[in-house]
Design an enzyme around this catalytic site. Structure first.
Site, PDB file in Angstrom:
ATOM      1  N   HIS A 169       0.841  -1.195   0.000  1.00 32.75           N
ATOM      2  CA  HIS A 169       0.000   0.000   0.000  1.00 32.75           C
ATOM      3  C   HIS A 169       0.878   1.248   0.000  1.00 32.75           C
ATOM      4  O   HIS A 169       2.022   1.191   0.450  1.00 32.75           O
ATOM      5  CB  HIS A 169      -0.810   0.093   1.295  1.00 32.75           C
ATOM      6  CG  HIS A 169      -1.675  -1.071   1.603  1.00 32.75           C
ATOM      7  ND1 HIS A 169      -3.008  -1.097   1.301  1.00 32.75           N
ATOM      8  CD2 HIS A 169      -1.407  -2.239   2.250  1.00 32.75           C
ATOM      9  CE1 HIS A 169      -3.547  -2.239   1.748  1.00 32.75           C
ATOM     10  NE2 HIS A 169      -2.588  -2.951   2.305  1.00 32.75           N
ATOM     11  N   TYR A 170       0.323   2.375  -0.408  1.00 33.57           N
ATOM     12  CA  TYR A 170       0.894   3.650   0.039  1.00 33.57           C
ATOM     13  C   TYR A 170      -0.079   4.295   0.995  1.00 33.57           C
ATOM     14  O   TYR A 170      -1.284   4.036   0.966  1.00 33.57           O
ATOM     15  CB  TYR A 170       1.313   4.575  -1.093  1.00 33.57           C
ATOM     16  CG  TYR A 170       0.262   5.057  -2.076  1.00 33.57           C
ATOM     17  CD1 TYR A 170      -0.953   5.600  -1.664  1.00 33.57           C
ATOM     18  CD2 TYR A 170       0.545   5.043  -3.435  1.00 33.57           C
ATOM     19  CE1 TYR A 170      -1.873   6.072  -2.592  1.00 33.57           C
ATOM     20  CE2 TYR A 170      -0.369   5.501  -4.362  1.00 33.57           C
ATOM     21  CZ  TYR A 170      -1.565   6.029  -3.928  1.00 33.57           C
ATOM     22  OH  TYR A 170      -2.458   6.484  -4.829  1.00 33.57           O
ATOM     23  N   THR A 171       0.485   5.154   1.870  1.00 30.59           N
ATOM     24  CA  THR A 171      -0.344   5.734   2.930  1.00 30.59           C
ATOM     25  C   THR A 171      -1.197   6.888   2.428  1.00 30.59           C
ATOM     26  O   THR A 171      -2.228   7.186   3.023  1.00 30.59           O
ATOM     27  CB  THR A 171       0.552   6.259   4.069  1.00 30.59           C
ATOM     28  OG1 THR A 171       1.463   7.215   3.507  1.00 30.59           O
ATOM     29  CG2 THR A 171       1.327   5.126   4.726  1.00 30.59           C
ATOM     30  N   GLU A 203       2.410  -0.952   4.656  1.00 32.22           N
ATOM     31  CA  GLU A 203       2.149   0.422   4.220  1.00 32.22           C
ATOM     32  C   GLU A 203       3.482   1.123   3.940  1.00 32.22           C
ATOM     33  O   GLU A 203       4.412   1.065   4.755  1.00 32.22           O
ATOM     34  CB  GLU A 203       1.412   1.208   5.319  1.00 32.22           C
ATOM     35  CG  GLU A 203      -0.030   0.810   5.509  1.00 32.22           C
ATOM     36  CD  GLU A 203      -0.975   1.497   4.496  1.00 32.22           C
ATOM     37  OE1 GLU A 203      -0.498   2.308   3.674  1.00 32.22           O
ATOM     38  OE2 GLU A 203      -2.183   1.204   4.547  1.00 32.22           O
ATOM     39  N   HIS A 263      -2.569  -3.323  -3.517  1.00 34.68           N
ATOM     40  CA  HIS A 263      -3.943  -3.128  -3.058  1.00 34.68           C
ATOM     41  C   HIS A 263      -4.880  -2.991  -4.269  1.00 34.68           C
ATOM     42  O   HIS A 263      -5.967  -3.548  -4.304  1.00 34.68           O
ATOM     43  CB  HIS A 263      -4.006  -1.877  -2.172  1.00 34.68           C
ATOM     44  CG  HIS A 263      -5.223  -1.822  -1.294  1.00 34.68           C
ATOM     45  ND1 HIS A 263      -5.473  -0.775  -0.450  1.00 34.68           N
ATOM     46  CD2 HIS A 263      -6.263  -2.686  -1.150  1.00 34.68           C
ATOM     47  CE1 HIS A 263      -6.625  -1.009   0.188  1.00 34.68           C
ATOM     48  NE2 HIS A 263      -7.120  -2.144  -0.211  1.00 34.68           N
ATOM     49  N   ASP A 307      -3.532   2.140  -4.985  1.00 35.32           N
ATOM     50  CA  ASP A 307      -2.184   2.076  -4.418  1.00 35.32           C
ATOM     51  C   ASP A 307      -1.568   0.680  -4.555  1.00 35.32           C
ATOM     52  O   ASP A 307      -2.303  -0.297  -4.665  1.00 35.32           O
ATOM     53  CB  ASP A 307      -2.202   2.490  -2.926  1.00 35.32           C
ATOM     54  CG  ASP A 307      -3.105   1.627  -2.048  1.00 35.32           C
ATOM     55  OD1 ASP A 307      -4.238   1.350  -2.459  1.00 35.32           O
ATOM     56  OD2 ASP A 307      -2.657   1.244  -0.948  1.00 35.32           O
TER      57      ASP A 307
END
Ligand SMILES: [Zn+2]
Length: 234
Positions: free
Chosen positions: A30-32, A95, A133, A143
């Site tokens: 994921h990215y935040t 993340e 994701h 993401d």
């Protein structure tokens, strides 16, 4: 130390038990989409947000452990990969501290690679089990996005990358979806979101209508990594 032992503990209350005795067979990246790691950690540890992940890797390479790997962190939400839902029970969520538009830093990528080496070995997860994701929730999620370097991971055996031998055949939406389904995508979400998710990961430079090169790439992935799916429920 390179594995999770090197992690800074930042426990999140947002987790439960993995259901039905499921074990991690996927790693979800994921990215935040937050300004910095502190803001993301606050959110991932706040009970009212009901979200978490097992790990967060900051831009400077620091690794935070939020949820133990044997527990079910709440990072995936609704979605399906290879015909199977409850991705939270089947995965480890990582993340990456990134706003969504910037390159991923070298210290962060280096830390991620060490983590993946360790996690894949300990849980017996194959490289094709490392997914975005957006792969299993293409309509809802984008993401870790087109700036993430999947090819770099694949070159180390930490993810997969298409290596088509031919330029590809005439673009055909239903043939594309059939191959996308065999690889794992939830094609019921529709052609446009699935193509967008596939391109964000494997052909981030591509624009416009389906191309022969999309066909070649997805068919190569399907041929190499197609899995038997569970029988549909009666
Ligand atoms: Zn995500």
């Amino acid at each position: 130390m390179s594995g999770p032992d090197a992690a800074i503990s930042r426990p999140s209350p947002n987790f439960g038990d993995r259901r039905d005795g499921l074990r991690p067979e996927l790693v979800v990246l994921h990215y935040t989409a937050m300004p910095d790691a502190e803001a993301a950690l606050d959110r991932l540890c706040a009970p009212e947000h009901e979200v978490s992940a097992h790990y967060l890797i900051a831009r400077d390479g620091r690794l935070f452990r939020l949820v133990d790997e044997d527990k079910r962190a709440w990072h995936a939400g609704a979605g399906e990969w290879r015909g199977r839902g409850d991705v939270n029970s089947r995965s480890i969520g990582i993340e990456l501290d990134n706003c969504g538009h910037s390159p991923f830093s070298e210290p962060q990528m280096a830390r991620l690679e060490l983590m993946l080496c360790d996690i894949l070995a300990r849980w017996g997860i194959a490289p094709e089990g490392v997914i975005a994701h957006s792969d299993f929730a293409p309509r809802r999620k984008g993401d870790p996005g087109p700036r993430f370097d999947w090819r770099r991971l694949a070159l180390q055996g930490l993810a997969v990358w298409p290596v088509p031998a031919s330029p590809g055949r005439r673009p055909d939406e239903s043939a594309f979806l059939a191959a996308a389904r065999a690889f794992g995508y939830p094609v019921g979400e529709g052609f446009v979101p699935v193509l967008a998710a596939f391109r964000a990961r494997f052909r981030p430079w591509a624009r416009g209508p389906l191309e022969a090169a999309d066909m070649a790439a997805i068919e190569n992935l399907a041929r190499r990594f197609a899995v038997d799916r569970p029988a549909p429920r009666a």
